[in-house]
Scaffold this active site. Structure first.
Site, PDB file in Angstrom:
ATOM      1  N   GLU A 123       1.029  -1.465  -0.178  1.00  0.00           N
ATOM      2  CA  GLU A 123       0.502   0.173   0.270  1.00  0.00           C
ATOM      3  C   GLU A 123       1.100   1.753  -0.594  1.00  0.00           C
ATOM      4  O   GLU A 123       1.777   1.106   0.737  1.00  0.00           O
ATOM      5  CB  GLU A 123      -0.314   0.054   0.732  1.00  0.00           C
ATOM      6  CG  GLU A 123      -1.780  -1.192   1.720  1.00  0.00           C
ATOM      7  CD  GLU A 123      -2.217  -1.067   2.403  1.00  0.00           C
ATOM      8  OE1 GLU A 123      -2.126  -0.476   3.885  1.00  0.00           O
ATOM      9  OE2 GLU A 123      -3.217  -2.241   3.216  1.00  0.00           O
ATOM     10  N   LYS A 125       1.908   5.086   1.126  1.00  0.00           N
ATOM     11  CA  LYS A 125       2.254   4.933   2.683  1.00  0.00           C
ATOM     12  C   LYS A 125       1.546   6.339   2.928  1.00  0.00           C
ATOM     13  O   LYS A 125       2.554   7.428   2.276  1.00  0.00           O
ATOM     14  CB  LYS A 125       4.202   5.242   3.539  1.00  0.00           C
ATOM     15  CG  LYS A 125       3.992   5.251   4.161  1.00  0.00           C
ATOM     16  CD  LYS A 125       5.906   5.000   5.195  1.00  0.00           C
ATOM     17  CE  LYS A 125       5.913   5.577   6.446  1.00  0.00           C
ATOM     18  NZ  LYS A 125       5.475   6.278   7.003  1.00  0.00           N
ATOM     19  N   ASP A 127       1.631   9.871   3.845  1.00  0.00           N
ATOM     20  CA  ASP A 127       2.287  11.133   4.371  1.00  0.00           C
ATOM     21  C   ASP A 127       1.048  12.061   5.463  1.00  0.00           C
ATOM     22  O   ASP A 127       0.850  12.927   5.169  1.00  0.00           O
ATOM     23  CB  ASP A 127       3.018  11.595   4.081  1.00  0.00           C
ATOM     24  CG  ASP A 127       4.107  12.848   5.217  1.00  0.00           C
ATOM     25  OD1 ASP A 127       4.110  12.124   6.127  1.00  0.00           O
ATOM     26  OD2 ASP A 127       5.308  12.816   4.389  1.00  0.00           O
ATOM     27  N   TYR A 246      -6.715   2.080   6.415  1.00  0.00           N
ATOM     28  CA  TYR A 246      -7.276   0.495   6.354  1.00  0.00           C
ATOM     29  C   TYR A 246      -6.095  -0.664   6.362  1.00  0.00           C
ATOM     30  O   TYR A 246      -5.475  -1.619   6.294  1.00  0.00           O
ATOM     31  CB  TYR A 246      -5.323   0.852   5.734  1.00  0.00           C
ATOM     32  CG  TYR A 246      -4.291   2.117   6.393  1.00  0.00           C
ATOM     33  CD1 TYR A 246      -3.985   1.656   8.094  1.00  0.00           C
ATOM     34  CD2 TYR A 246      -4.345   3.079   6.403  1.00  0.00           C
ATOM     35  CE1 TYR A 246      -3.211   1.977   8.395  1.00  0.00           C
ATOM     36  CE2 TYR A 246      -3.417   4.039   7.152  1.00  0.00           C
ATOM     37  CZ  TYR A 246      -3.182   3.788   7.974  1.00  0.00           C
ATOM     38  OH  TYR A 246      -2.529   4.448   9.548  1.00  0.00           O
ATOM     39  N   LYS A 336      10.666   3.329   2.892  1.00  0.00           N
ATOM     40  CA  LYS A 336      10.505   4.675   2.660  1.00  0.00           C
ATOM     41  C   LYS A 336      11.764   4.814   1.125  1.00  0.00           C
ATOM     42  O   LYS A 336      13.162   4.620   1.215  1.00  0.00           O
ATOM     43  CB  LYS A 336      11.719   4.835   3.842  1.00  0.00           C
ATOM     44  CG  LYS A 336      10.530   4.903   5.380  1.00  0.00           C
ATOM     45  CD  LYS A 336       9.485   6.382   5.230  1.00  0.00           C
ATOM     46  CE  LYS A 336       9.811   6.982   6.253  1.00  0.00           C
ATOM     47  NZ  LYS A 336      10.259   7.252   6.908  1.00  0.00           N
ATOM     48  N   CYS A 430       8.393  49.587  -2.494  1.00  0.00           N
ATOM     49  CA  CYS A 430       7.840  48.697  -3.112  1.00  0.00           C
ATOM     50  C   CYS A 430       8.878  48.586  -4.868  1.00  0.00           C
ATOM     51  O   CYS A 430       8.614  49.842  -5.521  1.00  0.00           O
ATOM     52  CB  CYS A 430       6.457  48.543  -4.542  1.00  0.00           C
ATOM     53  SG  CYS A 430       5.650  47.942  -4.891  1.00  0.00           S
ATOM     54  N   CYS A 433       5.704  49.844  -8.029  1.00  0.00           N
ATOM     55  CA  CYS A 433       5.453  51.200  -8.043  1.00  0.00           C
ATOM     56  C   CYS A 433       6.137  51.703  -7.548  1.00  0.00           C
ATOM     57  O   CYS A 433       5.827  53.471  -7.435  1.00  0.00           O
ATOM     58  CB  CYS A 433       3.970  50.964  -7.722  1.00  0.00           C
ATOM     59  SG  CYS A 433       3.939  50.689  -6.005  1.00  0.00           S
ATOM     60  N   CYS A 448       3.372  46.364  -0.165  1.00  0.00           N
ATOM     61  CA  CYS A 448       3.518  47.245  -0.264  1.00  0.00           C
ATOM     62  C   CYS A 448       2.358  48.331  -0.082  1.00  0.00           C
ATOM     63  O   CYS A 448       0.664  47.400  -0.063  1.00  0.00           O
ATOM     64  CB  CYS A 448       3.115  47.377  -1.931  1.00  0.00           C
ATOM     65  SG  CYS A 448       2.636  48.808  -2.826  1.00  0.00           S
ATOM     66  N   CYS A 454      -0.656  49.989  -7.008  1.00  0.00           N
ATOM     67  CA  CYS A 454      -0.071  49.382  -7.699  1.00  0.00           C
ATOM     68  C   CYS A 454       0.089  48.363  -8.163  1.00  0.00           C
ATOM     69  O   CYS A 454      -1.008  47.452  -8.905  1.00  0.00           O
ATOM     70  CB  CYS A 454       0.597  48.353  -6.471  1.00  0.00           C
ATOM     71  SG  CYS A 454       2.270  47.263  -6.546  1.00  0.00           S
TER      72      CYS A 454
HETATM   73  S1  IVH Z   1      -0.083   0.772   8.826  1.00  0.00           S
HETATM   74  C1  IVH Z   1       0.966  -1.959  12.392  1.00  0.00           C
HETATM   75  N1  IVH Z   1      -1.032   1.026   6.603  1.00  0.00           N
HETATM   76  O1  IVH Z   1       2.726   5.250   8.716  1.00  0.00           O
HETATM   77  C2  IVH Z   1      -0.136  -1.229  11.159  1.00  0.00           C
HETATM   78  N2  IVH Z   1       0.438   2.652   8.172  1.00  0.00           N
HETATM   79  O2  IVH Z   1       5.594   4.537  10.020  1.00  0.00           O
HETATM   80  C3  IVH Z   1       0.613   0.006  11.199  1.00  0.00           C
HETATM   81  N3  IVH Z   1       1.047   5.057   7.902  1.00  0.00           N
HETATM   82  O3  IVH Z   1       1.399   5.066  11.960  1.00  0.00           O
HETATM   83  C4  IVH Z   1       0.131   0.945  10.253  1.00  0.00           C
HETATM   84  N4  IVH Z   1       0.131   4.597   5.239  1.00  0.00           N
HETATM   85  O4  IVH Z   1       0.587   6.249  10.576  1.00  0.00           O
HETATM   86  C5  IVH Z   1      -0.317   2.066   7.594  1.00  0.00           C
HETATM   87  N5  IVH Z   1      -1.162   2.032   4.299  1.00  0.00           N
HETATM   88  C6  IVH Z   1      -0.329   2.667   5.883  1.00  0.00           C
HETATM   89  C7  IVH Z   1       0.510   3.526   6.153  1.00  0.00           C
HETATM   90  C8  IVH Z   1       0.416   3.954   7.709  1.00  0.00           C
HETATM   91  C9  IVH Z   1       1.023   5.734   6.140  1.00  0.00           C
HETATM   92  C10 IVH Z   1       1.431   5.415   8.696  1.00  0.00           C
HETATM   93  C11 IVH Z   1       0.699   4.920   9.511  1.00  0.00           C
HETATM   94  C12 IVH Z   1       1.817   5.000  10.739  1.00  0.00           C
HETATM   95  C13 IVH Z   1       3.408   4.861   9.886  1.00  0.00           C
HETATM   96  C14 IVH Z   1       4.222   3.930  10.463  1.00  0.00           C
END
Ligand code: IVH
Length: 725
Positions: A123, A125, A127, A246, A336, A430, A433, A448, A454
């Site tokens: 999946e 990740k 942010d 998720y 990551k 400015c 102007c 300004c 302006c």
């Molecule tokens: S699973 C035990 N799935 O990433 C299961 N986390 O570094 C843990 N995060 O704290 C979470 N997308 O805030 C999971 N598809 C995803 C995610 C996800 C973002 C974040 C989550 C977690 C952090 C872990």
């Protein structure tokens, strides 16, 4: 134990000292990240500290303390929301930075379920911020942040404002219904997901903050965190948060839950949750690695930010056998991506003048490729940021993309300085102007003072007027607007509606067909609903949501223009700042005249569906309303903001050399607003002798980070601000 070296190059005593330092540093960064939403180091740097801690603790198990950050998920709940103890802890994940580390994870998993096939789900990740949502009998009853993983904060009211989060779940499928009827009556489900802010919404928030001279959010994650942890849900509601769900953390009866993660995602979707459409089933770790590689560049095209891929064992039965470490499950890992950074040089620092006159320093860079595009400019936001980062003309700098979209200067490579670099000075006039530039008290921005006299401000206002969220005039780009202004064909938005095809074909690079199309597009924009017009007019603090709420409430522009600050604040989600800005806008003759001319040109001034009766003022409600109300300028003066315009003052304690009433009168005369109670919207708290609880409250708001703009000042400083001898 003897002071021996355990392969980490230090003695037992040295290790104890180093561990103490590491723990202190990690706790500090946890606090910055989780509580203040203000990280000081990159994820990679933080992970490095954590890894060193884990390595040292592995070498010296006798030095592991129960309160070490290795033993607990990071973060502490802030005191301002009620604490929620999670029924199932919200764990975090271990990280992998390469395919080799992913493969090592796969080997560890296989070793714990020997001889079995292991399938994964990969999946994106997201942010954002982790939340746990509790539904009882299908109704959302509680939403909590992760906090320290065990205890989070109750953010139910705020999460309820997120449109994509269902307040009530959709009907259950046959399988789930069967599980419930077997178990008896009620059912509970707690799901985990990520609240995030789409990049476009983040940019919008920051643009508005930049124009308002407010501190900017560093990235969409911080903006989402700041928005979710607002004490006032109205603020959250205006911030366009979103959420992907998720995981099922808990469910009762347990048979309600499917037996694999892949089915869980489908089940969550059936229940009405937003799940990420990019999640993929992977038969083995090779497929996971391919997935990670395939998103390496493509992720920059997504409308939200991702910083990696979360890899999860699909079978929940295998997960149960794999179990957990103190901090993270053994069945999942986060891959990551390395932070996208590049080195370049600052050729020059120029100054851009925005729609509301804000002067923004911009680093003109030697073009460089970064995260999918070529970057040649980066906003330096304001003078304070230039000073803080000490960016000079000629410097070598590291840049990265905040929100993976907007380039920003991270730091100067001081080692590459030659001594020829030049320090940047904010201009006092400015650059467009030549009018005087001022920095208002409490603001980070220089402005300004020439208003719509302006040309830069007129040009930017016209771009905004014709923009997609505004009057949506296709073909009215910045270049054409520039030419129209230069040739004197238009001076403001009303001029657009008088343009003819004959005039337009005279413009450079505009053929007869384009001229015809532009006239048609301008004509079509006459019919836009009131909310679009209101947004297009570009009132300070009035974004598209506020414009919509105001337009539907008042129904007609003349009614809105005549409303007092109090009446405006009756509209849900409209606070002091927006109300004051509207009153100030319509108090100016130049603006009233513009609106009059737009109406005369046939521009629609009403909101369809708002009804004739929308917000008709009741008997007597109009008293004190209209232009000039609320301490704004008198409407006849020049279009220059009063020095304390929009600022709220609370006086507490005894002032030694000025009567309180005189001080308040003077604040009003300079456009400010004296108030009797402290809130996070207060700009100044003036502490005299023997100050009361208001000072306490102000200190609390500042210390907890809820009121970053609030300043506590003494009598002398007040006198300086109001020009009192
Ligand atoms: S699973 C035990 N799935 O990433 C299961 N986390 O570094 C843990 N995060 O704290 C979470 N997308 O805030 C999971 N598809 C995803 C995610 C996800 C973002 C974040 C989550 C977690 C952090 C872990």
């Amino acid at each position: 134990m003897a002071d021996e070296d355990r392969g980490v190059g230090m003695s037992h005593e040295e290790a104890a000292g180093r561990l103490e330092d590491l723990r202190r540093a990690i706790r500090h960064h946890d606090y910055q990240y989780y509580v203040l939403d203000n990280p000081e180091v990159s994820d990679a740097d933080y992970d490095q500290l954590m890894r060193e801690l884990l390595r040292l603790e592995a070498a010296y198990p006798d030095l592991v303390s129960p309160d070490s950050p290795s033993q607990k998920v990071a973060g502490v709940a802030a005191a301002t929301f009620s604490p929620v103890r999670h029924q199932t802890p919200l764990l975090s994940l271990e990280n992998a930075y390469s395919v080799a580390e992913l493969e090592a994870f796969d080997r560890r998993v296989h070793a714990l379920v020997p001889g079995e096939d292991v399938r994964y789900v990969a999946e994106l990740k997201i942010d954002g911020l982790s939340v746990a949502l509790r539904y009882e009998d299908g109704v959302l009853v509680q939403a909590a942040t992760r906090g320290d993983g065990e205890v989070g904060e109750d953010v139910t009211a705020n999460v309820r404002t997120i449109k994509s989060v269902p307040k009530r779940l959709k009907s259950l499928g046959d399988r789930a219904r069967g599980a419930i009827s077997e178990a008896g009556d009620g059912w509970t489900i707690i799901v985990r997901g990520e609240v995030f802010m789409p990049v476009e919404a983040f940019e919008k928030v920051n643009r508005a903050r930049e124009e308002a001279g407010e501190a900017l959010f560093a990235n969409p994650r911080n903006c989402a965190a700041g928005s979710l942890r607002q004490l006032d849900p109205k603020v959250t509601a205006g911030r366009e948060l979103d959420a992907f769900l998720y995981e099922i953390l808990h469910c009762d009866p347990p048979a309600l839950a499917p037996s694999t993660h892949w089915e869980t995602l489908r089940f969550l979707k059936e229940l009405g949750f937003k799940t990420n459409p990019e999640s993929t089933f992977c038969p083995d770790i090779g497929a996971v690695a391919e997935y990670c590689q395939s998103w390496d560049e493509r992720r920059f095209d997504l409308p939200y930010e991702t910083d990696g891929v979360v890899v999860k064992v699909d079978s929940l039965e295998q997960r149960a056998r794999l179990g957990f470490r103190a901090k993270s499950p053994r069945w999942s890992i986060a891959f990551k991506y390395p932070a996208q950074k590049a080195e370049t040089t600052v050729r020059d620092i120029t100054v851009n003048v925005g729609r509301t006159g804000v002067l923004t320093p911009v680093a003109e860079l030697e073009p460089v490729r970064l995260a999918g595009s070529t970057v040649s400019r980066a906003s330096l936001h304001n003078e304070d940021i230039v000073r803080e980062k000490d960016v000079r003309i000629g410097d070598t700098v590291i840049i990265q993309k905040a929100g993976e979209v907007i380039p920003e200067v991270v730091e100067v490579v001081a080692a590459k300085r030659t001594g020829d670099e030049r320090v940047f000075e904010m201009p006092t006039r400015c650059p467009v102007c030549g009018a005087l530039v001022v920095r208002e008290p409490g603001e980070a921005a220089h402005r300004c003072t020439n208003g719509l006299a302006c040309p830069a401000q007129v040009w930017e206002s016209l771009i905004h007027f014709g923009s997609r969220d505004g009057m949506d005039i296709e073909g009215l780009g910045p270049k054409i607007i520039g030419q129209l202004l230069e040739t004197g064909l238009i001076h403001d938005p009303a001029g657009l509606y008088k343009l003819t095809e004959e005039q337009l074909v005279e413009m450079e690079r505009l053929g007869p067909k384009s001229a015809q199309n532009l006239v048609r597009a301008i004509d079509a924009s006459r019919a836009r609903p009131l909310n679009r017009l209101l947004y297009a007019l570009g009132l300070r603090h009035v974004g598209d949501r506020a414009a919509y709420l105001l337009a539907t409430h008042f129904g007609r522009l003349d009614r809105l223009a005549a409303a007092s600050e109090d009446e405006l604040q009756q509209v849900p989600e409209i606070g002091e700042k927006i109300a004051a800005s509207i009153v100030e806008f319509f108090a100016r003759e130049v603006n009233r005249d513009l609106v009059r001319r737009l109406a005369e040109s046939g521009v629609n001034m009403t909101m369809p569906g708002a009804g004739e009766g929308a917000a008709v003022a009741g008997p007597g409600a109009g008293q004190g309303a209209g232009p000039g109300a609320g301490g704004g300028p008198d409407g006849q003066g020049p279009a220059v903001a009063l020095p304390l315009a929009g600022l709220t003052f609370v006086l507490t304690g005894t002032l030694a050399s000025i009567q309180r009433r005189d001080a308040e009168e003077r604040i009003r005369a300079l456009g400010g607003r004296p108030s009797s109670s402290v809130s996070k919207k207060t700009d100044y708290v003036v502490a005299g002798e023997n100050p009361g609880s208001k000072l306490e409250k102000a200190r609390e708001l500042v210390a907890s980070g809820q009121a970053p703009g609030l300043r506590i000042i003494g009598e002398d400083e007040l006198k300086r601000l109001i020009g009192h001898a």
